[in-house]
Design a protein around this motif. Sequence first.
Motif, mmCIF file in Angstrom:
data_model
loop_
_atom_site.group_PDB
_atom_site.id
_atom_site.type_symbol
_atom_site.label_atom_id
_atom_site.label_comp_id
_atom_site.label_asym_id
_atom_site.label_seq_id
_atom_site.Cartn_x
_atom_site.Cartn_y
_atom_site.Cartn_z
ATOM 1 N N GLU A 81 36.089 28.589 21.760
ATOM 2 C CA GLU A 81 35.053 29.617 21.779
ATOM 3 C C GLU A 81 35.547 30.876 22.490
ATOM 4 N N TRP A 82 36.371 30.692 23.523
ATOM 5 C CA TRP A 82 36.905 31.808 24.297
ATOM 6 C C TRP A 82 38.322 32.107 23.834
ATOM 7 N N LEU A 97 44.570 32.372 33.399
ATOM 8 C CA LEU A 97 43.449 31.738 32.702
ATOM 9 C C LEU A 97 42.364 31.290 33.671
ATOM 10 N N ASP A 98 42.719 30.853 34.861
ATOM 11 C CA ASP A 98 41.700 30.511 35.868
ATOM 12 C C ASP A 98 40.827 31.721 36.175
ATOM 13 N N GLY A 99 41.457 32.889 36.309
ATOM 14 C CA GLY A 99 40.706 34.104 36.587
ATOM 15 C C GLY A 99 39.769 34.463 35.454
ATOM 16 N N LEU A 100 40.236 34.325 34.223
ATOM 17 C CA LEU A 100 39.369 34.601 33.079
ATOM 18 C C LEU A 100 38.202 33.624 33.023
ATOM 19 N N ARG A 101 38.483 32.352 33.268
ATOM 20 C CA ARG A 101 37.413 31.350 33.250
ATOM 21 C C ARG A 101 36.379 31.634 34.337
ATOM 22 N N SER A 102 36.849 31.964 35.519
ATOM 23 C CA SER A 102 35.947 32.249 36.635
ATOM 24 C C SER A 102 35.045 33.434 36.319
ATOM 25 N N ALA A 103 35.621 34.497 35.772
ATOM 26 C CA ALA A 103 34.838 35.691 35.451
ATOM 27 C C ALA A 103 33.883 35.440 34.290
ATOM 28 N N SER A 104 34.222 34.513 33.410
ATOM 29 C CA SER A 104 33.369 34.254 32.251
ATOM 30 C C SER A 104 32.020 33.660 32.648
ATOM 31 N N ASP A 105 31.920 33.113 33.843
ATOM 32 C CA ASP A 105 30.635 32.603 34.330
ATOM 33 C C ASP A 105 29.660 33.738 34.607
ATOM 34 N N ARG A 106 30.190 34.952 34.764
ATOM 35 C CA ARG A 106 29.360 36.097 35.137
ATOM 36 C C ARG A 106 29.196 37.135 34.036
ATOM 37 N N ALA A 107 29.970 37.034 32.953
ATOM 38 C CA ALA A 107 29.919 38.079 31.924
ATOM 39 C C ALA A 107 30.333 37.503 30.573
ATOM 40 N N PRO A 108 29.773 38.029 29.480
ATOM 41 C CA PRO A 108 30.143 37.533 28.151
ATOM 42 C C PRO A 108 31.495 38.051 27.658
ATOM 43 N N VAL A 109 31.994 39.139 28.251
ATOM 44 C CA VAL A 109 33.296 39.693 27.898
ATOM 45 C C VAL A 109 34.058 39.931 29.190
ATOM 46 N N VAL A 110 35.312 39.521 29.206
ATOM 47 C CA VAL A 110 36.136 39.660 30.404
ATOM 48 C C VAL A 110 37.398 40.422 30.025
ATOM 49 N N ALA A 111 37.785 41.401 30.828
ATOM 50 C CA ALA A 111 39.029 42.140 30.620
ATOM 51 C C ALA A 111 39.831 42.094 31.899
ATOM 52 N N GLY A 112 41.121 42.080 31.758
ATOM 53 C CA GLY A 112 41.974 42.021 32.939
ATOM 54 C C GLY A 112 42.765 43.293 33.104
ATOM 55 N N ARG A 113 43.532 43.351 34.160
ATOM 56 C CA ARG A 113 44.349 44.530 34.414
ATOM 57 C C ARG A 113 45.723 44.338 33.797
ATOM 58 N N THR A 114 46.402 45.427 33.620
ATOM 59 C CA THR A 114 47.754 45.413 33.098
ATOM 60 C C THR A 114 48.669 46.012 34.153
ATOM 61 N N VAL A 115 49.763 45.342 34.424
ATOM 62 C CA VAL A 115 50.733 45.830 35.387
ATOM 63 C C VAL A 115 52.059 45.977 34.674
ATOM 64 N N VAL A 116 52.662 47.156 34.799
ATOM 65 C CA VAL A 116 53.969 47.412 34.207
ATOM 66 C C VAL A 116 54.916 47.806 35.324
ATOM 67 N N MET A 117 55.960 47.028 35.510
ATOM 68 C CA MET A 117 56.975 47.310 36.522
ATOM 69 C C MET A 117 56.340 47.602 37.894
ATOM 70 N N GLY A 118 55.346 46.789 38.241
ATOM 71 C CA GLY A 118 54.729 46.906 39.551
ATOM 72 C C GLY A 118 53.669 47.974 39.663
ATOM 73 N N LEU A 119 53.376 48.722 38.593
ATOM 74 C CA LEU A 119 52.363 49.766 38.623
ATOM 75 C C LEU A 119 51.088 49.248 37.967
ATOM 76 N N ARG A 120 49.980 49.392 38.625
ATOM 77 C CA ARG A 120 48.717 48.971 38.043
ATOM 78 C C ARG A 120 48.220 50.076 37.126
ATOM 79 N N LEU A 121 48.040 49.755 35.832
ATOM 80 C CA LEU A 121 47.595 50.759 34.875
ATOM 81 C C LEU A 121 46.085 50.780 34.749
ATOM 82 N N PHE A 122 45.474 49.619 34.614
ATOM 83 C CA PHE A 122 44.017 49.493 34.546
ATOM 84 C C PHE A 122 43.623 48.059 34.704
#
Length: 122
Positions: A81-82, A97-122
Amino acid sequence: MKVSVVVTLRNEARNLPALLDSLRVQAGPFEVVLVESYSDDGTWQVCKQAADDWPDVVRALRHGGMRGEGRNFGVSQASSEWVAFTDGDGIVGPRWLDGLRSASDRAPVVAGRTVVMGLRLF
């Protein structure tokens, strides 16, 4: 909660092993749906080997077209389903995946951050 991880691939033979290694340490249950788009660098062979080595988790599929079409195809083949997405040239954190599962208890859509070469993009 089972998660289907959909990965679209084109010419990622060099990078895919690192991604697969990062997925191997994830807490289950999950499946990995590799959608390969007729690469010319051996990506399909890496996908098939991953499916042979990890048959209860990895499915290797071929689908032509653009990345978005591959993602849509992967979702249509997912058994969970997910659904989570990552790219073939990335690696995921050990508790991704643990982080996505944990957040899914609070929201129907979950998005994560992207890190490139140590820089947080979003």
